[in-house]
Design a protein around this motif. Structure first.
Motif, PDB file in Angstrom:
ATOM      1  N   GLN A  33       8.363 -66.369 -16.849  1.00  0.00           N
ATOM      2  CA  GLN A  33       8.627 -66.868 -18.199  1.00  0.00           C
ATOM      3  C   GLN A  33       8.724 -65.712 -19.195  1.00  0.00           C
ATOM      4  N   PHE A  34       7.829 -64.742 -19.063  1.00  0.00           N
ATOM      5  CA  PHE A  34       7.864 -63.609 -19.985  1.00  0.00           C
ATOM      6  C   PHE A  34       9.031 -62.680 -19.695  1.00  0.00           C
ATOM      7  N   ARG A  35       9.460 -62.598 -18.445  1.00  0.00           N
ATOM      8  CA  ARG A  35      10.676 -61.849 -18.130  1.00  0.00           C
ATOM      9  C   ARG A  35      11.847 -62.464 -18.891  1.00  0.00           C
ATOM     10  N   LEU A  36      11.949 -63.781 -18.815  1.00  0.00           N
ATOM     11  CA  LEU A  36      13.031 -64.498 -19.474  1.00  0.00           C
ATOM     12  C   LEU A  36      12.941 -64.386 -20.995  1.00  0.00           C
ATOM     13  N   ASN A  37      11.743 -64.196 -21.505  1.00  0.00           N
ATOM     14  CA  ASN A  37      11.531 -64.137 -22.952  1.00  0.00           C
ATOM     15  C   ASN A  37      11.667 -62.713 -23.503  1.00  0.00           C
ATOM     16  N   GLY A  38      12.298 -61.815 -22.735  1.00  0.00           N
ATOM     17  CA  GLY A  38      12.633 -60.501 -23.269  1.00  0.00           C
ATOM     18  C   GLY A  38      11.891 -59.319 -22.689  1.00  0.00           C
ATOM     19  N   LEU A  39      10.975 -59.549 -21.745  1.00  0.00           N
ATOM     20  CA  LEU A  39      10.209 -58.431 -21.189  1.00  0.00           C
ATOM     21  C   LEU A  39      10.741 -57.919 -19.848  1.00  0.00           C
ATOM     22  N   ALA A  40      11.834 -58.478 -19.354  1.00  0.00           N
ATOM     23  CA  ALA A  40      12.335 -58.116 -18.022  1.00  0.00           C
ATOM     24  C   ALA A  40      12.580 -56.622 -17.871  1.00  0.00           C
ATOM     25  N   THR A  41      13.274 -56.010 -18.811  1.00  0.00           N
ATOM     26  CA  THR A  41      13.601 -54.587 -18.710  1.00  0.00           C
ATOM     27  C   THR A  41      12.337 -53.738 -18.714  1.00  0.00           C
ATOM     28  N   LEU A  42      11.417 -54.048 -19.589  1.00  0.00           N
ATOM     29  CA  LEU A  42      10.174 -53.290 -19.673  1.00  0.00           C
ATOM     30  C   LEU A  42       9.313 -53.475 -18.418  1.00  0.00           C
ATOM     31  N   ILE A  43       9.248 -54.702 -17.917  1.00  0.00           N
ATOM     32  CA  ILE A  43       8.502 -54.953 -16.674  1.00  0.00           C
ATOM     33  C   ILE A  43       9.130 -54.168 -15.530  1.00  0.00           C
ATOM     34  N   ASP A  44      10.455 -54.227 -15.407  1.00  0.00           N
ATOM     35  CA  ASP A  44      11.138 -53.503 -14.325  1.00  0.00           C
ATOM     36  C   ASP A  44      10.900 -52.006 -14.426  1.00  0.00           C
ATOM     37  N   TYR A  45      10.955 -51.459 -15.632  1.00  0.00           N
ATOM     38  CA  TYR A  45      10.721 -50.031 -15.822  1.00  0.00           C
ATOM     39  C   TYR A  45       9.296 -49.670 -15.390  1.00  0.00           C
ATOM     40  N   LYS A  50       7.332 -51.268 -13.388  1.00  0.00           N
ATOM     41  CA  LYS A  50       7.202 -51.471 -11.944  1.00  0.00           C
ATOM     42  C   LYS A  50       7.753 -50.272 -11.174  1.00  0.00           C
ATOM     43  N   GLU A  51       8.900 -49.762 -11.596  1.00  0.00           N
ATOM     44  CA  GLU A  51       9.482 -48.590 -10.930  1.00  0.00           C
ATOM     45  C   GLU A  51       8.568 -47.369 -11.075  1.00  0.00           C
ATOM     46  N   GLN A  52       7.988 -47.190 -12.242  1.00  0.00           N
ATOM     47  CA  GLN A  52       7.055 -46.076 -12.448  1.00  0.00           C
ATOM     48  C   GLN A  52       5.871 -46.190 -11.493  1.00  0.00           C
ATOM     49  N   LYS A  53       5.342 -47.373 -11.351  1.00  0.00           N
ATOM     50  CA  LYS A  53       4.182 -47.590 -10.483  1.00  0.00           C
ATOM     51  C   LYS A  53       4.545 -47.436  -9.008  1.00  0.00           C
ATOM     52  N   GLN A  81       6.896 -45.398  -7.908  1.00  0.00           N
ATOM     53  CA  GLN A  81       7.023 -43.950  -7.712  1.00  0.00           C
ATOM     54  C   GLN A  81       5.642 -43.321  -7.523  1.00  0.00           C
ATOM     55  N   ARG A  82       4.680 -43.740  -8.323  1.00  0.00           N
ATOM     56  CA  ARG A  82       3.320 -43.208  -8.212  1.00  0.00           C
ATOM     57  C   ARG A  82       2.693 -43.580  -6.867  1.00  0.00           C
ATOM     58  N   LEU A  83       2.942 -44.808  -6.409  1.00  0.00           N
ATOM     59  CA  LEU A  83       2.441 -45.231  -5.097  1.00  0.00           C
ATOM     60  C   LEU A  83       3.044 -44.370  -3.992  1.00  0.00           C
ATOM     61  N   ALA A  84       4.335 -44.104  -4.084  1.00  0.00           N
ATOM     62  CA  ALA A  84       5.001 -43.267  -3.087  1.00  0.00           C
ATOM     63  C   ALA A  84       4.392 -41.865  -3.064  1.00  0.00           C
ATOM     64  N   GLN A  85       4.108 -41.316  -4.235  1.00  0.00           N
ATOM     65  CA  GLN A  85       3.477 -39.994  -4.298  1.00  0.00           C
ATOM     66  C   GLN A  85       2.122 -40.006  -3.613  1.00  0.00           C
ATOM     67  N   ARG A  86       1.339 -41.028  -3.856  1.00  0.00           N
ATOM     68  CA  ARG A  86       0.018 -41.134  -3.228  1.00  0.00           C
ATOM     69  C   ARG A  86       0.120 -41.260  -1.720  1.00  0.00           C
ATOM     70  N   LEU A  87       1.187 -41.908  -1.259  1.00  0.00           N
ATOM     71  CA  LEU A  87       1.407 -42.066   0.180  1.00  0.00           C
ATOM     72  C   LEU A  87       2.164 -40.904   0.786  1.00  0.00           C
ATOM     73  N   VAL A 139       5.322 -39.961   0.377  1.00  0.00           N
ATOM     74  CA  VAL A 139       6.667 -40.299   0.828  1.00  0.00           C
ATOM     75  C   VAL A 139       7.583 -40.271  -0.384  1.00  0.00           C
ATOM     76  N   THR A 140       8.877 -40.278  -0.117  1.00  0.00           N
ATOM     77  CA  THR A 140       9.851 -40.350  -1.201  1.00  0.00           C
ATOM     78  C   THR A 140      10.325 -41.779  -1.332  1.00  0.00           C
ATOM     79  N   TYR A 141      10.237 -42.305  -2.530  1.00  0.00           N
ATOM     80  CA  TYR A 141      10.664 -43.683  -2.796  1.00  0.00           C
ATOM     81  C   TYR A 141      12.075 -43.670  -3.346  1.00  0.00           C
TER      82      TYR A 141
END
Length: 98
Positions: free
Chosen positions: A65-77, A79-82, A84-90, A92-94
């Motif tokens: 619902q919040f994605r649809l209400n204008g937060l989709a781009t910010l959530i996606d951004y 998520k990608e940052q997180k 990338q950080r997970l890949a660094q901890r593991l 590996v290259t994401y």
């Protein structure tokens, strides 16, 4: 009374129109709290996967619902940052394209 058929996006829009984003934010807080409690029950061996999946679905619905209400781009951004950080901890290259 005849009920209208709606798709998921329309259903989310109707919920936001009926209750408003502030009320839906409170509902998100409630649903995430219930998810935390159910996850704790599972860790302690007194929960079950069906109840856990149900609470996860509730949280996903609120997030959608919040994605649809204008937060989709910010959530996606974020998520990608997180991811990338997970890949660094593991160590590996994401690659989001693969």
């Amino acid at each position: 009374m005849k009920m209208a058929y709606v798709n998921r996006s329309s259903l989310y829009k109707l919920a936001l129109q009926k209750w408003g984003p502030e009320s839906q934010m409170v509902k998100l807080v409630e649903e995430t709290g219930e998810l935390v409690a159910e996850a704790a029950r599972n860790v302690n061996g007194i929960g079950n996967e069906v109840a856990l999946a149900s609470k996860m679905a509730d949280v996903e619905i609120m997030i959608e619902q919040f994605r649809l209400n204008g937060l989709a781009t910010l959530i996606d951004y974020q998520k990608e940052q997180k991811l990338q950080r997970l890949a660094q901890r593991l160590e590996v290259t994401y690659d989001p394209e693969k």
